[in-house]
Design an enzyme around this catalytic site. Structure first.
Site, PDB file in Angstrom:
ATOM      1  N   ARG A 409       0.813  -1.220   0.000  1.00 38.88           N
ATOM      2  CA  ARG A 409       0.000   0.000   0.000  1.00 38.88           C
ATOM      3  C   ARG A 409       0.849   1.273   0.000  1.00 38.88           C
ATOM      4  O   ARG A 409       1.775   1.420   0.772  1.00 38.88           O
ATOM      5  CB  ARG A 409      -0.934   0.008   1.215  1.00 38.88           C
ATOM      6  CG  ARG A 409      -1.874   1.213   1.230  1.00 38.88           C
ATOM      7  CD  ARG A 409      -2.825   1.146   2.397  1.00 38.88           C
ATOM      8  NE  ARG A 409      -3.900   0.203   2.172  1.00 38.88           N
ATOM      9  CZ  ARG A 409      -4.210  -0.783   3.008  1.00 38.88           C
ATOM     10  NH1 ARG A 409      -3.501  -0.971   4.091  1.00 38.88           N
ATOM     11  NH2 ARG A 409      -5.217  -1.583   2.745  1.00 38.88           N
ATOM     12  N   HIS A 439       5.029 -10.559   1.949  1.00 35.17           N
ATOM     13  CA  HIS A 439       5.622  -9.607   2.889  1.00 35.17           C
ATOM     14  C   HIS A 439       6.939 -10.137   3.444  1.00 35.17           C
ATOM     15  O   HIS A 439       7.630  -9.437   4.190  1.00 35.17           O
ATOM     16  CB  HIS A 439       4.612  -9.349   4.028  1.00 35.17           C
ATOM     17  CG  HIS A 439       4.980  -8.244   4.947  1.00 35.17           C
ATOM     18  ND1 HIS A 439       5.334  -8.455   6.263  1.00 35.17           N
ATOM     19  CD2 HIS A 439       5.035  -6.912   4.753  1.00 35.17           C
ATOM     20  CE1 HIS A 439       5.594  -7.297   6.841  1.00 35.17           C
ATOM     21  NE2 HIS A 439       5.429  -6.347   5.953  1.00 35.17           N
ATOM     22  N   TYR A 472      14.843   2.630  10.570  1.00 29.86           N
ATOM     23  CA  TYR A 472      14.076   1.575  11.228  1.00 29.86           C
ATOM     24  C   TYR A 472      15.028   0.611  11.929  1.00 29.86           C
ATOM     25  O   TYR A 472      16.090   0.287  11.404  1.00 29.86           O
ATOM     26  CB  TYR A 472      13.270   0.748  10.210  1.00 29.86           C
ATOM     27  CG  TYR A 472      12.152   1.465   9.499  1.00 29.86           C
ATOM     28  CD1 TYR A 472      11.982   2.850   9.584  1.00 29.86           C
ATOM     29  CD2 TYR A 472      11.248   0.758   8.716  1.00 29.86           C
ATOM     30  CE1 TYR A 472      10.950   3.494   8.913  1.00 29.86           C
ATOM     31  CE2 TYR A 472      10.211   1.393   8.042  1.00 29.86           C
ATOM     32  CZ  TYR A 472      10.076   2.760   8.145  1.00 29.86           C
ATOM     33  OH  TYR A 472       9.057   3.390   7.477  1.00 29.86           O
ATOM     34  N   HIS A 596      11.035  -1.746  14.536  1.00 27.83           N
ATOM     35  CA  HIS A 596      10.430  -2.540  13.469  1.00 27.83           C
ATOM     36  C   HIS A 596      10.797  -4.027  13.555  1.00 27.83           C
ATOM     37  O   HIS A 596      10.234  -4.855  12.835  1.00 27.83           O
ATOM     38  CB  HIS A 596      10.883  -1.969  12.114  1.00 27.83           C
ATOM     39  CG  HIS A 596      10.079  -2.409  10.940  1.00 27.83           C
ATOM     40  ND1 HIS A 596      10.571  -3.277   9.992  1.00 27.83           N
ATOM     41  CD2 HIS A 596       8.813  -2.119  10.552  1.00 27.83           C
ATOM     42  CE1 HIS A 596       9.645  -3.488   9.060  1.00 27.83           C
ATOM     43  NE2 HIS A 596       8.573  -2.803   9.373  1.00 27.83           N
TER      44      HIS A 596
END
Length: 708
Positions: A409, A439, A472, A596
């Site tokens: 997205r 993912h 991250y 993360h």
């Protein structure tokens, strides 16, 4: 799942929990112990977060309401109840955002030598002359003023753009009707403009929309401009694709991207002092309800604060820039394959550099003995060296297969561009699996060596993005262990075709059986506790909202398992429920870097501790609707390093906030403990490891040179 653990009162609503996270980010913007310009950055992040939250999560709830869906979430709330609670909470949050800006950050900037001019009427004569000249030379030629009348319908207002609305009257006509006009503030021009100051004691900037508002009359020469006010809309940006019906997924996504520009308006931001007549027009045209209208006491779209953060000359008001350290054992090594053969290599970003991951694919691209490179890509940087290396590898005759996830997205457009470029270079590009997002973070290099074919694998918790790897916190593993190499081959065969092996060696995959694996590990601790053995779970992730996982954690807690959760964002689990979750603690760390990393620790029986890292959170989408990978960390010294990360995060007393039974979060009470910031600790620890290549370099005992 036992029914006793499914009661709605045992769960927090996902959306309200996410808002709690953004409020924790806002808390960093309000924390006066944080450097001034870092506070600007945190305030900007809260605004950016809210934008995406509305475009996706609020939009999804509105779709449910429009479809008259009456189902309830795990906390027992309907979509309409969630929307009502969200708007109430966000209105309060926005007021706090702008109170922070007006009452704390603006005065702080003035003390630091920077004035942000938010009202063009307060310009000095000299400043006004500069602003007007700048407008005519640089801004006026770019603008497109748009009037609305019987022959010119209300124009399309693009999602997230900043606009100026005006009410006009025809000059010289006493009874002329009010007319509406609008001007988009061009995103191609800088939002903040530095105003020259001869004395150099104080810098001043003006916002582009103020410059345009001051000169609005020049855009409508035949009219009197009665009022000018900024406004901004948020549209439904969540789209669904029927992949079974889409003949060409790439073309279908490209088509859907355009629809984001004219989806249903779900939020309208306006100037607090907006003319009521102008507001009435906007409200009617955008068909937005009253609770979706946000009156703003200050500049709309606070993401511009990132531009102020980037101004030169204010280094004293920022955290010192950190340079990621070399990875111990790799510094100065020219052959990364040789280093991996000597033993698995653990990577910890951004404390340690992302360069080994880039070097891994670059060397593979050039190495004459490398036969194939296979990789998944979810989000990559704008000028990705990994993409360039993959393209070079294909041009060098390597077999290169890349799964580019088009459905990532807000990165769809970027990923489409990379996919096309890789195809042109000769790579085999796969566009993911029907109905699933890929993912997982995995790269496989197949190399011909003297003793036969050897497979080298990188597995990670974060994306192959060299830019976000500096921002991250993530971890990765480089290995040539044969069991993992075999599993990696199986992963790519599954992604590129229809080949699913009957058994796996080390990796656990979603949506195949990762959920079952997690439930097995949790229930094993539960069984150990019931048998009187020590039982302990530590889990670090971004989000926790899967009901089945939470119910298993409740059952484990009730059995006596000690459960320590480090959850950055959404957490639907409630702590402190008598007899249910009294043995569970939840903490969230919000700091300079975005947490993360996903790490899962299980004590196991007989001291056989198990440590895993993963691309997956404990969320339904990760466990059921995405291709995810969980991988073990088995080398004892590396396992200790990962446990060290968990240990320090659990000891953080400066940036950690602990979840309370009422769902709120509070800062850790130190009670005589030394102050410890986990992120700063690992900055110092990475420097320490770089200085000591052996001996105590891998010891868990480490005291920074200076107190935290």
């Amino acid at each position: 799942m036992k029914d006793m653990y499914k009661k709605p009162e045992y769960y927090e609503n996902r959306e309200l929990s996410w808002l709690s996270f953004d409020e924790r980010v806002l808390g960093e913007a309000r924390d006066k112990t944080t450097p001034l310009f870092e506070r600007l950055k945190f305030l900007s992040i809260t605004a950016s977060n809210l934008d995406e939250f509305f475009m996706v999560r609020v939009a999804s709830l509105l779709d449910m309401v429009n479809a008259d869906y009456q189902g309830k979430d795990i906390s027992g709330m309907t979509a309409q109840e969630q929307l009502d609670a969200i708007h109430s909470r966000v209105h309060s949050m926005v007021r706090l955002q702008y109170s922070t800006w007006q009452r704390s950050l603006l005065p702080g900037l003035r003390q630091a030598g920077l004035t942000v001019i938010q009202d063009h009427r307060k310009l000095t004569r000299e400043q006004a002359a500069f602003v007007d000249d700048y407008f005519m030379a640089n801004v006026y030629p770019v603008l497109t003023p748009m009037a609305v009348d019987s022959s010119r319908p209300f124009p399309l207002i693009v999602n997230k753009t900043l606009n100026l609305g005006a009410l006009l009257k025809k000059k010289g006509e006493k009874d002329a009707e009010l007319e509406f006009a609008t001007v988009q503030v061009p995103s191609v021009l800088p939002r903040i403009i530095l105003i020259p100051n001869r004395e150099q004691e104080m810098s001043s900037v003006i916002l582009l929309e103020e410059m345009i508002a001051r000169n609005m009359q020049k855009l409508f020469l035949s009219y009197d401009v009665l009022c000018v006010h900024p406004y901004r809309i948020m549209r439904n940006a969540d789209f669904t694709i029927d992949e079974d019906e889409a003949n060409d997924l790439l073309k279908e996504i490209e088509k859907q991207l355009h629809k984001r520009q004219w989806g249903e308006v779900i939020r309208l931001e306006v100037d607090r002092d907006v003319d009521k007549r102008l507001l009435k027009i906007l409200k009617k045209e955008f068909a937005v309800k009253s609770d979706g209208i946000y009156s703003i006491d200050g500049p709309l779209d606070l993401t511009f604060l990132m531009k102020i953060y980037g101004l030169k000359g204010f280094g004293a008001y920022k955290e010192p820039k950190y340079t990621p350290q070399p990875v111990p054992g790799l510094s100065g090594r020219s052959d990364i394959f040789e280093a991996i053969r000597e033993g698995d290599i653990l990577l910890h970003h951004p404390y340690q550099t992302f360069d080994p991951v880039v070097d891994f694919v670059r060397q593979a691209a050039r190495d004459k003995d490398v036969l194939a490179i296979k990789q998944t890509l979810y989000r990559v940087s704008g000028n990705s060296p990994i993409i360039a290396a993959l393209a070079q590898a294909a041009e060098n005759g390597k077999q290169v297969s890349v799964l580019v996830e088009l459905k990532a997205r807000f990165d769809e457009e970027n990923n489409i561009a990379w996919a096309k470029m890789l195809e042109r270079a000769g790579c085999h590009v796969i566009y993911g699996l029907v109905g699933l997002k890929t993912h997982s973070k995995i790269m496989l290099v197949v190399r011909r060596e003297e003793d036969g074919i050897r497979r080298y694998v990188h597995l990670g918790t974060g994306n192959y993005n060299d830019s976000t790897a500096k921002l991250y916190t993530d971890m990765g593993l480089l290995t040539c262990a044969e069991p993992i190499g075999e599993d990696a081959t199986a992963v790519f065969n599954m992604l590129s075709g229809y080949s699913e092996p009957e058994s796996w060696n080390k990796l656990s995959l979603a949506p195949l059986w990762l959920r079952d694996r997690f439930l097995f590990l949790i229930r094993r601790e539960t069984a150990n506790a019931k048998n009187g053995e020590p039982a302990h779970i530590i889990a670090k992730m971004n989000s926790l909202c899967d009901q089945e996982i939470i119910a298993a954690l409740y059952e484990a807690s009730a059995a006596g398992v000690k459960i320590e959760l480090i959850v950055r964002g959404i957490c639907c689990l409630r702590v402190g429920i008598p007899g249910i979750s009294e043995n569970i603690t939840v903490r969230s760390i919000v700091g300079t870097f975005l947490e993360h990393t996903r790490i899962y620790y299980f004590l196991n029986s007989g001291g056989e501790e198990e440590v895993y890292m993963a691309s997956a959170d404990w969320m339904p989408r990760n466990l059921d609707r995405r291709v995810e990978i969980l991988f073990p960390v088995e080398k004892e010294e590396l396992k200790r390093e990962v446990m060290h990360v968990l240990d320090i995060q659990l000891k953080d007393t400066l940036k950690a906030q602990v979840k309370q039974p009422d769902g709120s979060y509070t800062k850790v009470k130190r009670r005589g403990q030394n102050a410890l910031c986990a992120q700063q600790y690992f900055i110092e620890y990475a420097k320490h490891l770089n200085k000591k290549e052996e001996g105590t370099a891998h010891s868990r005992v480490f005291i920074p040179a200076e107190p935290m």
